[in-house]
Scaffold this motif. Structure first.
Motif, PDB file in Angstrom:
ATOM      1  N   SER A  86       0.860  -1.180   0.000  1.00 16.25           N
ATOM      2  CA  SER A  86       0.000   0.000   0.000  1.00 16.25           C
ATOM      3  C   SER A  86       0.895   1.227   0.000  1.00 16.25           C
ATOM      4  O   SER A  86       2.128   1.114  -0.112  1.00 16.25           O
ATOM      5  N   LEU A 125      -5.380   1.576   6.656  1.00 15.94           N
ATOM      6  CA  LEU A 125      -6.257   1.068   5.608  1.00 15.94           C
ATOM      7  C   LEU A 125      -7.106  -0.106   6.074  1.00 15.94           C
ATOM      8  O   LEU A 125      -7.943  -0.599   5.317  1.00 15.94           O
ATOM      9  N   GLN A 160      -6.011  -3.142   6.535  1.00 18.48           N
ATOM     10  CA  GLN A 160      -5.587  -4.190   5.606  1.00 18.48           C
ATOM     11  C   GLN A 160      -4.703  -5.202   6.308  1.00 18.48           C
ATOM     12  O   GLN A 160      -3.837  -4.846   7.117  1.00 18.48           O
ATOM     13  N   LYS A 199      -5.716 -12.186   1.879  1.00 19.54           N
ATOM     14  CA  LYS A 199      -5.647 -10.739   1.673  1.00 19.54           C
ATOM     15  C   LYS A 199      -7.023 -10.146   1.913  1.00 19.54           C
ATOM     16  O   LYS A 199      -7.976 -10.505   1.223  1.00 19.54           O
ATOM     17  N   GLN A 251      -9.117  -6.334   3.174  1.00 17.35           N
ATOM     18  CA  GLN A 251      -9.061  -4.911   3.494  1.00 17.35           C
ATOM     19  C   GLN A 251     -10.466  -4.433   3.805  1.00 17.35           C
ATOM     20  O   GLN A 251     -11.403  -4.705   3.050  1.00 17.35           O
ATOM     21  N   TYR A 309     -12.456   2.071   4.845  1.00 16.40           N
ATOM     22  CA  TYR A 309     -11.651   3.091   5.523  1.00 16.40           C
ATOM     23  C   TYR A 309     -12.537   3.976   6.392  1.00 16.40           C
ATOM     24  O   TYR A 309     -12.152   4.356   7.497  1.00 16.40           O
TER      25      TYR A 309
END
Length: 904
Positions: free
Chosen positions: A304, A327, A329, A343, A345, A348
């Motif tokens: 990122s 983030l 993440q 993975k 995320q 926000y």
């Protein structure tokens, strides 16, 4: 009816702190909770236990059975990971910056301020004081930041903000003085022992300096040894030679530097492979292979543009987990194959709305970060993110078929996303620019309606053609809520003009009725049977109307039910304010329950018929959020104001920015707590400058923006400040002990089966299954009954045991060899208990449409079991189809072989 419990938290995989890996499981901190990720199954589950404030660090025992979580105030919870229950709690009277269990698992060490404490690991026995302090070490001039154990659990190396590292003995040693490893120019962020015997060490500082230390033997004069050998590890084992004494000292063997434009933020070393992972402030992480005197770069990658907050190796050194707090993440990367293992995320900004898929298998979320995410309810993971919107997304819903997601945004577009090809296949716009804040799709999926907040109009499009059908005008304020009637051609719209208007969008007759109110309308919801509409107003009341004759059926007073939770502006305690009101409403699938949530710490569940409050569900206990505590803590108030609002220190500025301030910005239709429009500020740059320290310390307020019931009635979800909280029905709370008697035993069930009483044996087996989880007895009973006796066994079968019976049949379809017998059980069950179950079991092999069609005629509690049964038969059909296709030529050859022999 109100037996629901917290199940999972979506939308926030990681929010800061360290990462822990135990086997194939990854533990991350999410606010004041801990999320456990199964990397093999790619599923996540949030633990039900909560700390009182945001979690600062977590540690897992070597066996993976215990976990300790520390919040920002130093309070700790000891949790049994396998049972998911809290065993003990402890207050360390100071901020704990790091914790780690010893390799033997008998003790753990914590950094508390300038001290290092060693505690004995609590046992599973009930004790009055389970936490027992073994050692306390000091001598540091500033806070301790990191520590690590030696492989033999005898030594501890501790890094500090005073630019030094010290090595302490875990056991008492008379006259031992911890050696000091100095030379760094900035504070240490990571330390570790190296080598099989722990005779080497690495220290890493924030300026990117890696120092390599080694324990070496030196010969010194006899008088020098008397003064200094006690300060070195192993000094008591000195060997006296002819001219001097040989002592063991820590000596710097080498210096290595990470040449990066940003500061080093985290590091992790794996002694088995000799690999070191380092994360930096600009989102780049590097992998280095370390050996005596060697510093080899293996990989340099970026995850990122924000800083890497934490990294951690797994036990074998194959996977590296990295987290980015700003983030939300978390990434697990396999460095040898250069592939992602996991993975995720989160959003926000705050989640504005969530919606269940028609079959309850997915949840779609819309947030102020311009994104629409779709999550799996089974795994808790996000499998697709749509980023086509250019402004905050205010509303989202599923198409009735379940194959598309429709979202409305402040950018003036309504977009439809295909869940089969994962693309934006339809974009609906208005002739004039408008900001859409509400959305509804009719039960057929052909008509899409969106309400605007600036033009006060309702726009109607055709989903099939994308053509605008009509624009409904009449409201004098923003259209905050839309809801279609499931049974009639009515659309209900609520607005700030203190009215609810009913529209006929199919016949083109326009407005049919107006339901006037004394205050602004905030939420509107139709009951699933279409015979009632619930309306929430600004004064905290919920009105129940009959849409057919526009008559008021009843009122629910909800202002006092929302009371609770003090904010910073309250002088003494939480009070029921005039601004307390419900912002969202949702009916259960059977229409018996009504959920209501708003700007408060509770989600209220009401009984619609009795108009009574059944239960209040607290959303969070975190004191880091405004509105969660009931009384004022005068110890936290100073002359300059509340301590929680004072600017953070430089070391905590970057981490606390996301967790306290940025996460609460950007509410739809307002500037948010920070006063900025959502999406206008960049994630870095000026947003992270020291000049905005006061803005970062503004605490987010606990609130519920949207609630929705699962179509199956087995759960519900709420969009809160912490994320999307999922609650599911607690089956253990509804267990009826009267079903069991002294004569209901496994031996009695097998005895009845031998005597030919299949019905009695099946009833006993299912009741024992619910109480003792005896799965083998149910399978034995199902497979022992003759096919001709199945119908008699299901005669007058109690409906309360239909769901576990369907679950047992579905399990035996996939695991047992008796496919024909299980089909016979299913057929007789459908014949004996109605057309709804028969259509759900045989309608298209378990498709979503057949299951939704069966929902109107059967108990909502049966739907999960019916879906599992349909899926099991579909899997069995696919396996048999593949086997038949693979054997078709062999069968042709076998059938043709006799004729060929006869001709010969």
């Amino acid at each position: 009816m109100a037996h629901y419990r917290f199940n999972n938290l979506l939308g926030a995989p990681y929010r800061g702190g360290n990462l822990c890996m135990s086997g194939n499981h990854l533990l991350t901190s999410v606010g004041n909770r801990v999320m456990e990720v199964d990397l093999q199954m790619s599923s996540s589950q949030t633990l039900p236990c909560e700390n009182l404030t945001e979690i600062r660090c977590i540690a897992v025992s070597p066996t993976g059975s215990h976990m300790i979580s520390f919040d920002t105030d130093g309070r700790a919870l000891l949790v049994n990971l396998r049972k998911r229950v809290v065993l003990h709690h402890m207050n360390f009277k100071g901020k704990v910056s790091h914790c780690e269990f010893s390799p033997c698992g008998r003790s753990f060490a914590v950094c508390v301020g300038k001290l290092v404490q060693i505690w004995a690991t609590p046992t599973m026995l009930k004790e009055f004081a389970p936490f027992r302090l073994l050692r306390t070490y000091g001598g540091m001039y500033d806070e301790a930041t990191c520590l690590a154990w030696s492989p033999d659990s005898r030594w501890i190396i501790v890094g500090s903000k005073d630019l030094t590292a010290r090595i302490y003995s875990a056991n008492h040693m008379e006259g031992y003085v911890p050696p000091t490893l100095a030379g760094h120019r900035e504070q240490l962020c990571y330390v570790s022992f190296a080598g099989a015997g722990g005779d080497a060490a690495y220290t890493v500082s924030k300026d990117g300096a890696l120092f390599e230390w080694r324990l070496v033997d030196e010969e010194v004069d006899d008088d020098v040894s008397r003064r200094g050998d006690k300060g070195q590890r192993g000094g008591r084992d000195s060997l006296r030679g002819g001219d001097g004494v040989t002592v063991r000292r820590w000596r710097m063997e080498g210096k290595h530097f990470f040449h990066m434009p940003a500061k080093l933020t985290c590091a992790a070393y794996h002694p088995g492979t000799g690999m070191l992972c380092a994360g930096f402030g600009h989102g780049v992480f590097t992998l280095h292979r370390l050996s005596p005197g060697s510093f080899e770069v293996v990989h340099t990658l970026s995850i990122s543009q924000q800083k890497v907050s934490a990294c951690q190796w797994n036990e074998t050194g194959d996977w590296i987990a990295l987290g980015c707090a700003r983030l939300g993440q978390v990434v697990v990367w396999e460095w040898q194959s250069e592939a992602y293992v996991y993975k995720q995320q989160g959003h926000y900004f705050d989640v504005n709305m969530c919606a269940y898929a028609p079959d309850g298998s997915m949840i779609a979320t819309a947030a102020d970060d311009n994104k629409v995410k779709v999550w799996s309810t089974a795994t808790g993971s996000c499998f697709i993110t749509f980023t086509e919107h250019k402004a905050p997304v205010a509303a989202v819903t599923f198409a009735p078929s379940g194959h598309a997601v429709v979202s409305a945004s402040l950018d003036g577009t309504v977009r439809a996303f295909d869940l089969m090809r994962y693309r934006n296949f339809r974009t609906l716009t208005s002739p004039e620019p408008a900001q859409f804040i509400s959305l509804a799709v009719d039960p057929s999926g052909e008509v899409v309606c969106a309400g605007s907040q600036d033009t006060f109009q309702i726009h109607i499009w055709s989903m099939k053609t994308g053509r605008m059908l009509d624009i409904l005008s009449g409201h004098q304020g923003p259209v905050t809520s839309l809801s279609f009637s499931p049974e009639s051609a009515l659309l209900a719209s609520g607005s700030w003009d203190k009215s609810v208007r009913l529209w006929d969008v199919y016949e083109g007759r326009g407005q049919t009725d107006i339901l006037p109110h004394a205050h602004d309308v905030l939420a509107v919801a139709f009951r699933p049977d279409g015979k009632q509409v619930a309306v929430s107003t600004l004064d905290g009341q919920v009105f129940l109307w009959n849409p057919n004759d526009a008559q008021l059926q009843g009122t629910i007073e909800g202002r006092r039910d929302m009371a609770g939770g003090k904010v910073i502006g309250d002088l003494r305690s939480a009070t029921a304010k005039a601004g307390k009101s419900f912002k969202t409403l949702a009916y259960s699938a059977d229409g018996a329950l009504l959920l209501a949530g708003g700007n408060g710490k509770y989600v209220c569940m009401y009984d619609v018929d009795g108009r009574a409050l059944l239960k209040k569900f607290p959303l969070s206990k975190s004191k880091a959020l405004d509105g969660t505590i009931e009384r004022l803590d005068s110890n936290r108030v100073t002359d300059a104001g509340p301590m929680d609002l004072l600017p953070a220190s430089d070391s905590e500025e970057d981490d606390e920015g996301y967790r306290r301030g940025d996460r609460g910005r950007g509410a739809v239709g307002s500037g948010g707590p920070g006063g900025n429009l959502p999406g206008t500020g960049s994630l870095g740059g000026a947003g992270s400058s020291r000049s905005q320290g006061l803005d970062k310390k503004k605490r987010p307020v606990i609130r519920c923006k949207h609630v929705t019931f699962a179509p199956t009635g087995q759960g519900w979800a709420a969009s809160t400040t912490e994320g999307v909280m999922v609650f599911t029905r607690d089956n253990g709370a509804s267990f009826d002990p009267t079903d069991l008697g002294e004569d209901v035993t496994p031996n009695a069930a097998r005895r009845a089966l031998r005597h030919g009483d299949a019905r009695l044996a099946l009833l006993m087996a299912l009741r024992l299954r619910g109480a003792d989880d005896d799965e083998t007895l149910v399978a034995e009973t199902l497979e022992a009954v003759a096919p001709d006796a199945v119908a008699s066994a299901l005669r007058d079968f109690p409906t309360s045991l239909l769901a576990p019976l369907l679950e047992a049949i579905a399990e035996r379809v996939t695991k047992g060899p008796h496919a024909h017998l299980m089909l016979r059980w299913t057929r007789e069950l459908c014949v004996a208990h109605g057309r709804a179950i028969h259509s759900a079991a045989h309608g298209g092999g378990g498709g979503a449409g057949a299951l939704v069609g069966a929902a109107a005629g059967c108990d909502q509690r049966l739907l999960p079991a019916l879906r599992r049964l349909a899926k099991a038969f579909a899997t069995l059909h696919d396996d048999l189809e593949q086997t038949a296709e693979a054997s078709v030529f062999l069968l042709d050859y076998v059938c043709a072989a006799p004729s060929a022999v006869a001709k010969a």
